[in-house]
Write an enzyme that holds these catalytic residues in place. Structure first.
Site, PDB file in Angstrom:
ATOM      1  N   ARG A  81       0.774  -1.027   0.000  1.00 29.44           N
ATOM      2  CA  ARG A  81       0.007   0.004   0.085  1.00 29.44           C
ATOM      3  C   ARG A  81       0.903   1.332  -0.130  1.00 29.44           C
ATOM      4  NH1 ARG A  81      -2.085   1.575   3.896  1.00 29.44           N
ATOM      5  NH2 ARG A  81      -1.075   0.460   5.624  1.00 29.44           N
TER       6      ARG A  81
ATOM      7  N   GLY B   5      11.620  -6.541  -3.684  1.00 26.06           N
ATOM      8  CA  GLY B   5      11.687  -7.110  -4.770  1.00 26.06           C
ATOM      9  C   GLY B   5      11.517  -5.862  -5.980  1.00 26.06           C
ATOM     10  N   ASP B   6      11.047  -6.370  -7.140  1.00 21.59           N
ATOM     11  CA  ASP B   6      11.117  -5.261  -8.182  1.00 21.59           C
ATOM     12  C   ASP B   6      10.389  -3.988  -7.784  1.00 21.59           C
ATOM     13  OD1 ASP B   6       8.659  -6.594  -8.271  1.00 21.59           O
ATOM     14  OD2 ASP B   6       8.512  -6.910 -10.402  1.00 21.59           O
ATOM     15  N   GLY B   7       9.183  -3.964  -7.203  1.00 24.49           N
ATOM     16  CA  GLY B   7       8.308  -2.732  -6.877  1.00 24.49           C
ATOM     17  C   GLY B   7       9.341  -1.994  -5.883  1.00 24.49           C
ATOM     18  N   THR B   8       9.593  -2.812  -4.951  1.00 29.03           N
ATOM     19  CA  THR B   8      10.395  -2.032  -3.789  1.00 29.03           C
ATOM     20  C   THR B   8      11.685  -1.215  -4.583  1.00 29.03           C
ATOM     21  OG1 THR B   8       9.586  -3.203  -2.166  1.00 29.03           O
ATOM     22  CG2 THR B   8      11.641  -2.142  -1.599  1.00 29.03           C
TER      23      THR B   8
ATOM     24  N   THR C 242      13.134 -11.933  -2.825  1.00 31.33           N
ATOM     25  CA  THR C 242      11.920 -12.535  -3.388  1.00 31.33           C
ATOM     26  C   THR C 242      11.874 -14.129  -3.238  1.00 31.33           C
ATOM     27  OG1 THR C 242      10.205 -12.842  -5.108  1.00 31.33           O
ATOM     28  CG2 THR C 242      12.374 -11.994  -5.811  1.00 31.33           C
TER      29      THR C 242
ATOM     30  N   ASP D 247      10.576 -15.409  -5.741  1.00 26.75           N
ATOM     31  CA  ASP D 247      10.412 -15.905  -6.989  1.00 26.75           C
ATOM     32  C   ASP D 247      11.764 -15.923  -7.803  1.00 26.75           C
ATOM     33  OD1 ASP D 247       7.735 -15.765  -6.297  1.00 26.75           O
ATOM     34  OD2 ASP D 247       7.285 -13.751  -7.168  1.00 26.75           O
TER      35      ASP D 247
ATOM     36  N   ASP E 125      13.146 -13.789  -9.391  1.00 21.98           N
ATOM     37  CA  ASP E 125      13.003 -13.086 -10.780  1.00 21.98           C
ATOM     38  C   ASP E 125      13.458 -11.670 -10.977  1.00 21.98           C
ATOM     39  OD1 ASP E 125      10.998 -11.720  -8.939  1.00 21.98           O
ATOM     40  OD2 ASP E 125       9.616 -11.944 -10.404  1.00 21.98           O
TER      41      ASP E 125
ATOM     42  N   ARG F 188      -2.659 -41.906  -9.353  1.00 21.67           N
ATOM     43  CA  ARG F 188      -3.034 -40.592  -9.926  1.00 21.67           C
ATOM     44  C   ARG F 188      -2.187 -39.781 -10.663  1.00 21.67           C
ATOM     45  NH1 ARG F 188      -6.653 -39.545  -4.492  1.00 21.67           N
ATOM     46  NH2 ARG F 188      -8.566 -40.618  -4.987  1.00 21.67           N
TER      47      ARG F 188
ATOM     48  N   ARG G  13       4.955 -16.215 -10.097  1.00 18.67           N
ATOM     49  CA  ARG G  13       4.243 -15.020 -10.907  1.00 18.67           C
ATOM     50  C   ARG G  13       4.620 -15.381 -12.408  1.00 18.67           C
ATOM     51  NH1 ARG G  13       5.598  -9.109  -8.802  1.00 18.67           N
ATOM     52  NH2 ARG G  13       7.634 -10.086  -8.829  1.00 18.67           N
TER      53      ARG G  13
ATOM     54  N   ARG H 125      -5.572 -34.937  -9.385  1.00 21.69           N
ATOM     55  CA  ARG H 125      -5.768 -34.096  -8.132  1.00 21.69           C
ATOM     56  C   ARG H 125      -4.736 -32.889  -8.405  1.00 21.69           C
ATOM     57  NH1 ARG H 125      -9.448 -36.968  -7.646  1.00 21.69           N
ATOM     58  NH2 ARG H 125     -10.184 -38.368  -6.180  1.00 21.69           N
TER      59      ARG H 125
ATOM     60  N   HIS I 113       0.796 -19.679   0.089  1.00 20.63           N
ATOM     61  CA  HIS I 113       1.704 -18.844   1.105  1.00 20.63           C
ATOM     62  C   HIS I 113       2.461 -19.822   1.940  1.00 20.63           C
ATOM     63  CE1 HIS I 113      -1.089 -15.949  -0.582  1.00 20.63           C
ATOM     64  NE2 HIS I 113       0.078 -15.084  -0.482  1.00 20.63           N
TER      65      HIS I 113
ATOM     66  N   GLN J 126       4.554 -21.355   1.011  1.00 27.01           N
ATOM     67  CA  GLN J 126       6.128 -21.065   0.196  1.00 27.01           C
ATOM     68  C   GLN J 126       6.799 -20.068   0.889  1.00 27.01           C
ATOM     69  OE1 GLN J 126       5.598 -22.054  -3.963  1.00 27.01           O
ATOM     70  NE2 GLN J 126       3.574 -21.783  -3.274  1.00 27.01           N
ATOM     71  N   ARG J 127       5.970 -18.987   1.233  1.00 23.33           N
ATOM     72  CA  ARG J 127       6.595 -17.784   1.915  1.00 23.33           C
ATOM     73  C   ARG J 127       6.959 -17.741   3.253  1.00 23.33           C
ATOM     74  NH1 ARG J 127       3.735 -12.931  -1.080  1.00 23.33           N
ATOM     75  NH2 ARG J 127       3.060 -12.418   0.761  1.00 23.33           N
TER      76      ARG J 127
HETATM   77  O1  F6P Z   1       6.293 -12.140  -5.150  1.00 25.65           O
HETATM   78  C1  F6P Z   1       6.309 -13.572  -4.403  1.00 25.65           C
HETATM   79  C2  F6P Z   1       4.718 -13.872  -4.614  1.00 25.65           C
HETATM   80  O2  F6P Z   1       4.889 -14.866  -3.555  1.00 25.65           O
HETATM   81  C3  F6P Z   1       4.214 -14.281  -5.872  1.00 25.65           C
HETATM   82  O3  F6P Z   1       4.769 -15.592  -6.245  1.00 25.65           O
HETATM   83  C4  F6P Z   1       2.947 -14.487  -5.497  1.00 25.65           C
HETATM   84  O4  F6P Z   1       2.063 -14.535  -6.658  1.00 25.65           O
HETATM   85  C5  F6P Z   1       2.544 -13.189  -4.803  1.00 25.65           C
HETATM   86  O5  F6P Z   1       3.786 -13.014  -4.098  1.00 25.65           O
HETATM   87  C6  F6P Z   1       1.399 -13.390  -3.899  1.00 25.65           C
HETATM   88  O6  F6P Z   1       1.518 -12.416  -2.963  1.00 25.65           O
HETATM   89  P1  F6P Z   1       0.096 -11.660  -1.937  1.00 25.65           P
HETATM   90  O7  F6P Z   1      -0.405 -13.020  -1.730  1.00 25.65           O
HETATM   91  O8  F6P Z   1       1.119 -11.260  -0.889  1.00 25.65           O
HETATM   92  O9  F6P Z   1      -0.420 -10.448  -2.807  1.00 25.65           O
END
Ligand code: F6P
Length: 358
Positions: A78, A108-111, A131, A133, A135, A168, A177, A271, A277, A279-280
């Site tokens: 935000r 990441g890229d935004g920051t 990140t 990702d 990337d 399966r 992303r 399936r 999340h 993963q984060r």
């Molecule tokens: O940039 C990391 C990341 O985990 C992406 O792989 C994923 O799409 C995104 O953030 C999800 O972010 P949020 O749920 O916090 O908006």
């Protein structure tokens, strides 16, 4: 004569990731040791700079942070200063009012794009690439990625045993992303038979042929799929079409779309699992703790030397720097000649491409 005690701001922006706290610890302790700096944590990324919300960071306050997941400074997408005409002037004004001599921006890229805009206006900024990702342009490895790959690999092994028991086709969707680094590396580590990447559009009929062939031989297929992957005749799948915190729609659900298209073309039940999340979160792996610490110390060294406008990075496994203008507003995707991709191909991993006539 009293010497000036530098005051350095530190923030974490964008989505969180394992290893952020390890960077906060390394930057803070190194700056205190090197130049007796006052380190000011800025809360909730650039939102905290726009609203002048800070917390002082001491040696003791950060000492136990190495293995802790998330970020103690908080983070949000935000109040991006680039979203309004007065955003960057306001951020610069607040930085001056807080008495900041420099800013370390972990993100990441935004920051890093915001950090670059501030640097262009004369602010002393150092960026640290974060990140899961992996990337970020100009960076061969961001911290957090190794932890995410470990989590996905563990999940692949788990869906493998249950999938094999039932005969399966199992699809596991990873984050990432528009870059498939997590899917590619975890797919190899978790012995996926098929890896689907955002960089290679997949042919559903070709996938069905691979699965049917495996039904005859193995009676089980493991598919690791990046969330940004799409069919040749399909489109990217969004969890919600409404823009999320980052102002963009959130990806998610590609595994279910593939399941529904593939199911009528195969015999086995399918399936689909979206790992999300998981993963984060959690504690960083030892590799990410070390990488985050190396990045944090390198960033503090740049601040102490007065060397600004850069992001710390790894090049050939060695610490290096890259100018923020090479990083801002860019993403790093997998190239078709990537050595890891070629390694997987040589093992017979299928990437969903249309079969070519022999
Ligand atoms: O940039 C990391 C990341 O985990 C992406 O792989 C994923 O799409 C995104 O953030 C999800 O972010 P949020 O749920 O916090 O908006």
């Amino acid at each position: 004569m009293a010497t000036h005690q530098p005051r350095i701001g530190l923030l974490t922006g964008g989505g969180d990731c394992p290893g952020l706290n390890a960077v906060i610890r390394a930057v803070t302790q190194c700056l205190i040791r090197q130049c007796n700096a006052q380190v000011l944590g800025i809360q909730d990324g650039f939102a905290g700079l726009m609203e002048s919300r800070t917390v002082p960071l001491s040696w003791d306050k950060v000492d136990d942070l190495l293995a802790l997941g998330g970020t103690v400074l908080g983070t949000t997408n935000r109040l991006n200063p680039l979203d309004t005409p007065d955003g960057i002037p306001r951020a610069l004004h607040n930085a001056r009012a807080l008495g900041l001599d420099a800013l370390v921006a972990i993100g990441g890229d935004g920051t890093l794009t915001i950090a670059h805009a501030l640097a262009q206006q004369g602010m002393a900024v150092v960026g640290v690439p974060k990140t899961i990702d992996n990337d970020i342009e100009g960076c061969e490895r961001s911290f957090g990625f190794d932890t995410a790959v470990a989590t996905v690999t563990d999940a692949l092994e788990r869906v493998h045993t249950t999938g094999q028991s039932h005969g399966r086709i199992m699809i596991l969707e990873t984050m990432g992303r528009h870059a498939g680094w997590i899917a590619l590396e975890a797919g190899i580590a978790g012995a996926a038979d098929i890896i689907l990447l955002p960089e290679i559009d997949h042919d559903v009929a070709a996938l069905a042929a691979v699965c049917r062939e495996r039904e005859a031989r193995h009676n089980f297929t493991l598919i690791c799929m990046g969330e940004g992957a799409k069919a040749l005749d399909g489109c990217i799948t969004y969890d919600t079409p409404a823009p999320g915190e980052a102002g963009k729609p959130r990806l998610g659900g590609a595994a279910m779309v593939l399941r529904d298209r593939l199911q009528p073309l195969v015999h086995s039940e399918i399936r689909a699992t979206v790992l999300g999340h998981v993963q984060r979160g959690g504690s960083p792996t030892p590799f990410d703790r070390v990488l985050a610490t190396r990045y944090g110390v390198h960033a503090a060294n740049l601040v102490a030397q007065g060397d600004f406008g850069h992001m710390v990075t790894l090049r050939g496994g060695q610490l290096a720097t890259v100018n923020l203008d090479r990083v801002a507003a860019k993403n790093r995707q997998i190239q078709l000649d990537d050595p890891l991709l070629l390694t997987a191909r040589q093992l017979g991993v299928h990437f969903g491409e249309t079969a070519t006539a022999p």
